[in-house]
Write a protein that holds these residues in place. Structure first.
Motif, PDB file in Angstrom:
ATOM      1  N   GLY A 148       0.858  -1.181   0.000  1.00 22.73           N
ATOM      2  CA  GLY A 148       0.000   0.000   0.000  1.00 22.73           C
ATOM      3  C   GLY A 148       0.894   1.230   0.000  1.00 22.73           C
ATOM      4  N   PRO A 149       1.027   1.929  -1.129  1.00 23.75           N
ATOM      5  CA  PRO A 149       1.921   3.085  -1.201  1.00 23.75           C
ATOM      6  C   PRO A 149       1.225   4.383  -0.778  1.00 23.75           C
ATOM      7  N   GLU A 150       2.023   5.360  -0.365  1.00 18.17           N
ATOM      8  CA  GLU A 150       1.508   6.681   0.001  1.00 18.17           C
ATOM      9  C   GLU A 150       2.323   7.756  -0.719  1.00 18.17           C
ATOM     10  N   PRO A 151       2.090   7.939  -2.012  1.00 21.60           N
ATOM     11  CA  PRO A 151       2.917   8.886  -2.770  1.00 21.60           C
ATOM     12  C   PRO A 151       2.498  10.340  -2.555  1.00 21.60           C
ATOM     13  N   GLU A 152       3.485  11.208  -2.457  1.00 23.38           N
ATOM     14  CA  GLU A 152       3.270  12.645  -2.335  1.00 23.38           C
ATOM     15  C   GLU A 152       3.820  13.343  -3.583  1.00 23.38           C
ATOM     16  N   PHE A 153       3.279  14.515  -3.877  1.00 24.49           N
ATOM     17  CA  PHE A 153       3.733  15.260  -5.047  1.00 24.49           C
ATOM     18  C   PHE A 153       3.470  16.746  -4.836  1.00 24.49           C
ATOM     19  N   PHE A 154       4.150  17.584  -5.625  1.00 18.26           N
ATOM     20  CA  PHE A 154       3.960  19.029  -5.600  1.00 18.26           C
ATOM     21  C   PHE A 154       3.275  19.481  -6.881  1.00 18.26           C
TER      22      PHE A 154
ATOM     23  N   MET B 181       9.488  14.828  -7.871  1.00 19.56           N
ATOM     24  CA  MET B 181      10.843  15.103  -7.400  1.00 19.56           C
ATOM     25  C   MET B 181      10.827  15.103  -5.874  1.00 19.56           C
ATOM     26  N   PRO B 182      11.771  14.411  -5.226  1.00 15.16           N
ATOM     27  CA  PRO B 182      11.712  14.277  -3.770  1.00 15.16           C
ATOM     28  C   PRO B 182      11.787  15.603  -3.007  1.00 15.16           C
ATOM     29  N   LYS B 183      12.603  16.550  -3.465  1.00  9.43           N
ATOM     30  CA  LYS B 183      12.781  17.797  -2.712  1.00  9.43           C
ATOM     31  C   LYS B 183      12.881  18.970  -3.693  1.00  9.43           C
ATOM     32  N   PRO B 184      11.765  19.437  -4.226  1.00  6.17           N
ATOM     33  CA  PRO B 184      11.833  20.503  -5.223  1.00  6.17           C
ATOM     34  C   PRO B 184      12.129  21.872  -4.647  1.00  6.17           C
ATOM     35  N   LEU B 185      11.870  22.072  -3.348  1.00  4.55           N
ATOM     36  CA  LEU B 185      12.055  23.387  -2.747  1.00  4.55           C
ATOM     37  C   LEU B 185      12.862  23.287  -1.452  1.00  4.55           C
ATOM     38  N   GLU B 186      13.720  24.258  -1.243  1.00  2.00           N
ATOM     39  CA  GLU B 186      14.511  24.327  -0.016  1.00  2.00           C
ATOM     40  C   GLU B 186      13.655  24.832   1.130  1.00  2.00           C
ATOM     41  N   GLY B 187      13.896  24.311   2.330  1.00  2.00           N
ATOM     42  CA  GLY B 187      13.268  24.849   3.523  1.00  2.00           C
ATOM     43  C   GLY B 187      11.885  24.308   3.842  1.00  2.00           C
ATOM     44  N   VAL B 188      11.376  23.352   3.037  1.00  2.00           N
ATOM     45  CA  VAL B 188      10.084  22.724   3.322  1.00  2.00           C
ATOM     46  C   VAL B 188      10.255  21.210   3.240  1.00  2.00           C
ATOM     47  N   SER B 189       9.244  20.493   3.684  1.00  2.00           N
ATOM     48  CA  SER B 189       9.311  19.033   3.642  1.00  2.00           C
ATOM     49  C   SER B 189       9.351  18.537   2.203  1.00  2.00           C
ATOM     50  N   GLY B 190      10.071  17.448   1.983  1.00  2.00           N
ATOM     51  CA  GLY B 190      10.103  16.824   0.672  1.00  2.00           C
ATOM     52  C   GLY B 190       8.981  15.814   0.520  1.00  2.00           C
ATOM     53  N   SER B 191       8.926  15.175  -0.642  1.00  2.00           N
ATOM     54  CA  SER B 191       7.876  14.195  -0.927  1.00  2.00           C
ATOM     55  C   SER B 191       8.389  12.779  -0.720  1.00  2.00           C
ATOM     56  N   GLY B 192       7.642  12.013   0.038  1.00  2.00           N
ATOM     57  CA  GLY B 192       7.961  10.609   0.247  1.00  2.00           C
ATOM     58  C   GLY B 192       6.963   9.723  -0.474  1.00  2.00           C
ATOM     59  N   MET B 193       7.185   8.439  -0.404  1.00  2.00           N
ATOM     60  CA  MET B 193       6.249   7.434  -0.902  1.00  2.00           C
ATOM     61  C   MET B 193       6.354   6.235   0.036  1.00  2.00           C
ATOM     62  N   HIS B 194       5.776   6.401   1.229  1.00  2.00           N
ATOM     63  CA  HIS B 194       5.863   5.333   2.223  1.00  2.00           C
ATOM     64  C   HIS B 194       5.326   4.037   1.664  1.00  2.00           C
ATOM     65  N   PHE B 195       6.016   2.935   1.965  1.00  2.00           N
ATOM     66  CA  PHE B 195       5.611   1.603   1.528  1.00  2.00           C
ATOM     67  C   PHE B 195       5.057   0.836   2.722  1.00  2.00           C
TER      68      PHE B 195
END
Length: 446
Positions: free
Chosen positions: A132-138, A234-248
């Protein structure tokens, strides 16, 4: 997953006015590729007769070995929800495995490679590995030329809603399209950082789950563009904020049910579960390059932004690498929090399953759980607890991968060598760049 026959696929294509067929596959980088053919070629496609030039795909084969065949998985038949052309026709897809010209499976195909590890799992007496994946994106705005900018379309944060979450309409449309395609959506919400979103859906068996991730990315990017936005994984498109994960979220089954569950255990975990967990932790350094495969991935894996940095586990807090969610019974699972959405899902799941099986075969025992916030522990306290750090750069992660024979075996020699070659080139190109930070820091200082 629904089963399809060739006759059912042809009937469906005719009923829904499908005019084009995409034969899709995934390269070693995790990028979806496709050969699109008119529907008049459907018989040829369904009979595994469609060829393509494998030498044109990074990491596949040399030019003198270029002829390759696309073997569609009939059960992946899917008609995309949007219409094309004035005739309101449709485009459908089939996900394919790659075969050599001599009718043997291609060793460099990530999807076929995962099937090899699943076969080893079955030989050990297990029937299914669920993900069960949990993908994040910007979501970023597009400029007047349709090119991505660094301008976000909202300043929302975790679980915000309109008017703060201006990506809500786009996210809703993504969800509607996914549901039309058979996804069982469990959650959809704004994430921690401005412009960041997450959509979760129900788990599936390993191959279908990875297929779903690739389909999900395609739908997200397509719908975002229709809203004048660019979606990036992209995992970390911006500096100073949380990046995107994809928990498995991973669970292992046999004919009797979820083998991770044991109601007599204090935490509800079986011996097999503890062995699997120990295997994952034992190979965490070795598989990080696969689960976090870009230079940019390691800008996310730093303290202070919710991403895991330390190899530990817990059933009670979210700071370690591995969390055991509270659900038990059939829902007993391990959540690996380091994976990011730039990872090739087929390769990531192959190395994770192989690592867990190694723990089971060798009856490994995990360290004690860490139920404190690891980010607040001193380095001395972490050392006393045996907590080690994940690799801090792609370069270091590749060093650990080179030493881990189990992870290398999970990839096979073709994929391993191609991956290492590509990533060494990526790291070398990154090292040569002089960043704006360096210029500002050192230009007048020295």
């Amino acid at each position: 997953m629904k089963k399809f026959t060739k006759e059912e696929i042809k009937a469906s294509a005719k009923e829904h006015n499908v005019r084009f067929l995409r034969l899709m596959f995934t390269d070693i980088d995790g990028t979806v590729k496709n050969v699109e053919v008119p529907i008049s070629q459907i018989d040829k496609a369904l009979n595994n007769e469609m060829m393509f030039d494998g030498s044109s795909i990074d990491g596949f084969v040399r030019i003198e070995e270029s002829d390759m065949y696309l073997y569609p998985d009939l059960d992946t038949w899917l008609i995309f929800p949007w219409e094309v052309g004035n005739e309101k026709s449709k485009v459908a897809r089939l996900i394919c495995d790659i075969y050599n010209a001599d009718d043997t499976p291609f060793a460099g195909d990530p999807r076929t490679n995962l099937k090899h590890v699943l076969k080893e799992m079955e030989e050990l007496g297990f029937s299914q590995f669920n993900l069960g994946p949990e993908p994040e994106f910007f979501l970023f705005k597009l400029d007047e030329n349709g090119k991505p900018t660094l301008e976000l379309n909202d300043d929302g944060s975790y679980f915000d809603f309109a008017p703060t979450d201006l990506g809500e309409n786009c996210r809703r449309e993504i969800v509607l399209h996914l549901e039309d395609l058979g996804f069982e959506i469990e959650a959809s919400h704004h994430e921690v950082a401005p412009g960041q979103h997450e959509i979760d859906w129900k788990y599936a068996d390993a191959i279908e789950a990875c297929d779903n991730i690739q389909t999900f990315k395609l739908i997200v990017k397509t719908v975002a563009r229709e809203h004048g936005l660019h979606a990036t994984f992209m995992p970390k498109p911006l500096e100073g904020v949380s990046g995107s994960g994809m928990h498995f979220n991973m669970s292992l089954f046999n004919e009797e049910g979820n083998v991770f569950y044991d109601e007599t255990n204090e935490l509800g975990l079986s011996e097999v579960a503890y062995h699997f967990l120990a295997g994952i932790m034992s190979h965490a350094l070795g598989f990080t390059a696969i689960c976090n495969p870009t230079v940019n991935s390691y800008k996310r894996l730093i303290p202070g932004y919710e991403a895991p940095v330390y190899v530990a586990w817990s059933a009670h807090n979210r700071s370690p690498l591995i969390r055991v969610p509270s659900s038990r019974g059939l829902s007993t699972r391990f959540e690996l929090r380091s994976v990011d959405p730039s990872a090739n899902p087929y390769l990531a799941l192959a190395v994770l399953l192989k690592s867990g099986l190694d723990g089971i075969k060798n009856k490994m025992v995990p360290a004690e759980p860490i139920d404190r916030n690891i980010y607040r522990m001193t380095s001395e306290e972490r050392y006393e607890k045996g907590i080690i750090d994940l690799p801090s750069t792609l370069h270091n992660a590749l060093k650990y991968l080179r030493k881990d024979e189990v992870v290398k075996e999970a990839l096979g020699s073709h994929i391993y060598n191609s991956f290492m070659t590509a990533k060494k080139v990526e790291w070398a190109a990154y090292r040569e760049q002089v960043s704006e930070w360096e210029q500002e820091k050192y230009m007048t200082l020295y």
